[in-house]
Write a protein that holds these residues in place. Sequence first.
Motif, PDB file in Angstrom:
ATOM      1  N   GLN A   1       0.814  -1.219   0.000  1.00 40.78           N
ATOM      2  CA  GLN A   1       0.000   0.000   0.000  1.00 40.78           C
ATOM      3  C   GLN A   1       0.847   1.267   0.000  1.00 40.78           C
ATOM      4  N   LYS A   2       2.023   1.244   0.584  1.00 44.11           N
ATOM      5  CA  LYS A   2       2.846   2.442   0.714  1.00 44.11           C
ATOM      6  C   LYS A   2       4.022   2.497  -0.253  1.00 44.11           C
ATOM      7  N   ILE A   3       4.500   1.360  -0.730  1.00 40.98           N
ATOM      8  CA  ILE A   3       5.716   1.321  -1.536  1.00 40.98           C
ATOM      9  C   ILE A   3       5.406   0.841  -2.947  1.00 40.98           C
ATOM     10  N   HIS A   4       5.904   1.617  -3.924  1.00 37.83           N
ATOM     11  CA  HIS A   4       5.727   1.297  -5.338  1.00 37.83           C
ATOM     12  C   HIS A   4       7.088   1.354  -6.027  1.00 37.83           C
TER      13      HIS A   4
ATOM     14  N   SER B   1       9.272   4.391  -4.629  1.00 43.15           N
ATOM     15  CA  SER B   1       8.315   5.425  -4.242  1.00 43.15           C
ATOM     16  C   SER B   1       7.669   5.077  -2.906  1.00 43.15           C
ATOM     17  N   TYR B   2       7.549   6.096  -2.057  1.00 41.74           N
ATOM     18  CA  TYR B   2       6.890   5.930  -0.750  1.00 41.74           C
ATOM     19  C   TYR B   2       5.691   6.864  -0.690  1.00 41.74           C
ATOM     20  N   GLN B   3       4.506   6.320  -0.451  1.00 43.95           N
ATOM     21  CA  GLN B   3       3.282   7.120  -0.400  1.00 43.95           C
ATOM     22  C   GLN B   3       3.184   7.841   0.931  1.00 43.95           C
ATOM     23  N   LEU B   4       3.032   9.174   0.877  1.00 39.65           N
ATOM     24  CA  LEU B   4       2.921   9.994   2.087  1.00 39.65           C
ATOM     25  C   LEU B   4       1.527   9.962   2.699  1.00 39.65           C
ATOM     26  N   ASN B   5       0.477   9.950   1.872  1.00 39.17           N
ATOM     27  CA  ASN B   5      -0.892   9.991   2.387  1.00 39.17           C
ATOM     28  C   ASN B   5      -1.782   9.026   1.661  1.00 39.17           C
TER      29      ASN B   5
END
Length: 183
Positions: free
Chosen positions: A129-132, A179-183
């Motif tokens: 969910q947070k890392i792409h 990539s790390y999702q902030l929100n």
Amino acid sequence: MKKFFVILIFSSCIHSNAQTFLKGNVFTTLLTIPNVGIETSIGKQSTFQFDITASFWKSVKGNPREFYLFIPEYRYHFKEKNNGFYIGAHLGATIFNFQKWNYLNTNKYEEGLGYVMGITLGYKAKINQKIHLDCFLGGGSHQGFYKGYYIGTNERYESAVKYNKSGEWLPYRGGIMLSYQLN
């Protein structure tokens, strides 16, 4: 004034309900040329990314290899945003103190600035969910405005009164962004 608008845009992107990612290029970082960026949602299948690539190398084997690349890019995702294939269009700026490819094995280098305009093709994959992962390759036209110098003496080798100009079609971006999702 321009800095104010850039800060305003980025802060509104981060604080909005849009998906926002902080990104770092694994491939170029291993080559000691960091490439970092931020990408945020701007529509149902659209994102906006701004990234900076920098080579801080003043000299490699006596030849200058310093450059900075600033690229804002619009991206259209074909299926699902932030998952699958996309195409991007960009117009960015460059600053360089560099020996161009056609002057390798000479004592000449160029110092100047320019702009790039081109496209990027890529594929984003969700790890969780947070890392792409974002695999991409891009390029286009680089239009440079520079002064040419001899290495060692720093005397001009060309006769342009102000700046010499050159234009080239080049691949100038690519790699794998973590990539790390902030929100």
